[in-house]
Design an enzyme around this catalytic site. Structure first.
Site, mmCIF file in Angstrom:
data_model
loop_
_atom_site.group_PDB
_atom_site.id
_atom_site.type_symbol
_atom_site.label_atom_id
_atom_site.label_comp_id
_atom_site.label_asym_id
_atom_site.label_seq_id
_atom_site.Cartn_x
_atom_site.Cartn_y
_atom_site.Cartn_z
ATOM 1 N N HIS A 22 0.874 -1.176 0.000
ATOM 2 C CA HIS A 22 0.000 0.000 0.000
ATOM 3 C C HIS A 22 0.916 1.233 0.000
ATOM 4 C CE1 HIS A 22 -2.759 2.886 2.029
ATOM 5 N NE2 HIS A 22 -3.740 2.107 1.660
ATOM 6 N N ASP A 81 3.433 -4.596 7.734
ATOM 7 C CA ASP A 81 2.210 -3.807 7.602
ATOM 8 C C ASP A 81 1.047 -4.784 7.769
ATOM 9 O OD1 ASP A 81 -0.064 -2.532 6.824
ATOM 10 O OD2 ASP A 81 0.709 -1.799 4.909
ATOM 11 N N GLN A 102 -4.292 -5.371 6.953
ATOM 12 C CA GLN A 102 -5.264 -6.419 6.578
ATOM 13 C C GLN A 102 -5.008 -7.691 7.380
ATOM 14 O OE1 GLN A 102 -7.743 -5.540 4.639
ATOM 15 N NE2 GLN A 102 -6.849 -3.609 3.980
ATOM 16 N N LYS A 136 -10.164 -0.988 10.781
ATOM 17 C CA LYS A 136 -10.358 -2.136 9.876
ATOM 18 C C LYS A 136 -10.683 -3.403 10.653
ATOM 19 C CE LYS A 136 -7.065 -0.360 6.517
ATOM 20 N NZ LYS A 136 -7.812 0.176 5.378
ATOM 21 N N CYS A 173 -4.769 2.852 -3.556
ATOM 22 C CA CYS A 173 -3.536 3.278 -2.860
ATOM 23 C C CYS A 173 -2.381 2.336 -3.150
ATOM 24 C CB CYS A 173 -3.754 3.395 -1.347
ATOM 25 S SG CYS A 173 -4.975 4.598 -0.908
#
Ligand code: PLP
Length: 410
Positions: A123, A200, A203, A226, A368
């Site tokens: 991202h 990261d 998700q 999220k 993104c």
């Protein structure tokens, strides 16, 4: 619909609304999730009763808010199996967490001639902060490529990471491809060369079991919104020895021990990295949010969700491929129910707009991840990202609606 899934959906009020006179089919969960009742109630309760600034005052409201804020820190620690509470830094989201490391870690450790290696499925939040840091330091940014099927070419990590690589920043699960990367393997390869690893997990925290000690990553970043929490919350997990060596990211209230005009000494972890009034209500919401996340993978809820997800994964790719000219991206390896595609002759935003009128919320455009769009030679994609509260019925409605939309657009 399965009775258990009905119960789950009842616990998330936003799912029962109608848009344009149609039942909402919310398939933009990778952008933000809908909130369960317990998160909404905690946020309302704090705003309407327990609103006192944290870590500052002796009065009741401040004490209660501080208690909820710190309880949430402990809940996060437990959820990702971090060794100590001091490893959990509250931020405003994954982006802020990654920027904290890119700024503070790189200021301390990244020098002229060094390098940072990032994943090709990143991202923008896991690209641009490293670009800025590399530009400042005179360091090189290198990228682990992604193959035609969306697989991160992990074997290339060995040749890209060398003795001058200070950090490898990887995606746990790509927001475009939905493929789960093997973080343990990447961490092993990076550590063998002396490089640190940031994951990261924006998700990953939603769709995978996260055990930071088992992964042995040095940093793990995610956003609260999220994973069913309130917007404006996020977490940076970091190993204590590194966080202790890193300079503060921002200066201000509550991150200090003593301040004189000549010299300031800093508060111990985690407050050293939490300057100013944090979004303490959003941070506190992470406790009920993670309780909800756990409930979705446990007991009869967990069994029902697993079955439904398996059915969606078995049904939707083939149903989508029935549409002439449709290309599905991210087709190899372990997948979460996230489906990105483009359709020859149709603009991704036109598709998303028409689906919206049928009650279906999807994402379209570059998501993104412009370099990834370039990798596949497209200007944009459509993404349907499912959460555990979505159903096979919704997947069928998406496929049928998409067929109608594509016919109308051609
Ligand atoms: N990383 C990934 C993989 C994401 O999917 C996102 C958001 O979509 C982010 C980082 C940034 O998250 P936020 O905007 O909540 O900081």
């Amino acid at each position: 619909m399965n009775k258990i899934l009905e119960d789950i959906r009842t616990a998330v009020p936003a799912l029962s609304q109608q848009v344009y006179g149609k039942p909402l089919v919310y398939l933009d969960n990778a952008a933000t999730s809908q909130k369960p009742v317990q998160v909404i109630e905690l946020v309302n309760m704090m705003n309407s009763g327990l609103n006192g600034n944290v870590h500052r005052a002796m009065h009741y409201l401040s004490e209660q808010a501080t208690m909820l804020y710190e309880q949430a820190r402990e809940r996060v620690r437990q959820h990702i199996n971090a060794p100590e509470r001091e490893n959990i830094i509250f931020t405003s989201g994954a982006t802020a967490a990654i920027n904290l490391v890119a700024s503070s870690f790189c200021y301390r450790f990244l020098k002229n001639g060094d390098s940072v290696v990032i994943a090709g499925d990143s991202h923008h939040s896991n690209i641009v902060p490293w670009q800025i840091a590399c530009e400042r330091a005179g360091a090189k940014l290198k990228v682990v490529p992604v193959d035609e099927n969306g697989r991160l070419e992990i074997e290339r990590v060995d040749s890209l990471v060398d003795a001058r690589t200070r950090l490898v920043a990887v995606t746990h699960i790509s927001n475009v491809l939905g493929i789960v990367n093997d973080i343990g393997q990447i961490t092993e390869m990076a550590h063998a060369r002396g490089a640190k690893v940031l994951v990261d997990g924006a998700q990953g925290i939603v769709h995978a079991k996260v055990d930071v000690q088992d992964m042995d990553c040095d940093f793990y970043a995610f956003s609260g919104h999220k994973v069913y929490g309130e917007t404006g919350s996020g977490v940076l997990y970091g190993k204590s020895d590194l966080l202790n060596q890193m300079p503060p990211y921002m200066g201000g209230g509550e991150m200090v021990e003593t301040v004189t005009y000549e010299k300031t000494t800093y508060a111990p972890l985690p407050l050293k990295f939490e300057a100013g009034t944090p979004n303490f209500i959003a941070a506190a919401s992470l406790a009920p949010a993670l309780d909800f996340a756990d409930a979705l993978v446990s007991g009869e809820w967990g069994r029902a969700v697993k079955e439904e997800e398996a059915a969606i994964l078995a049904y939707l790719p083939d149903a989508l491929r029935e549409i002439e000219g449709l290309t599905l991206y991210g087709t190899s390896g372990k997948k979460i129910p996230l489906f990105s595609f483009s359709v020859d002759g149709c603009n991704s935003s036109d598709i998303a707009q028409m689906l919206d009128k049928l009650g279906i919320a999807v994402r379209s455009g570059q998501m993104c991840s412009e370099p990834l769009m370039n990798r596949y030679g497209v200007t944009g994609m459509v993404r349907a990202s499912f959460a555990p509260y979505n159903t096979l019925e919704e997947a069928v409605y998406l496929a049928d609606s998409l067929k109608r939309v594509v016919k109308m657009l051609r």
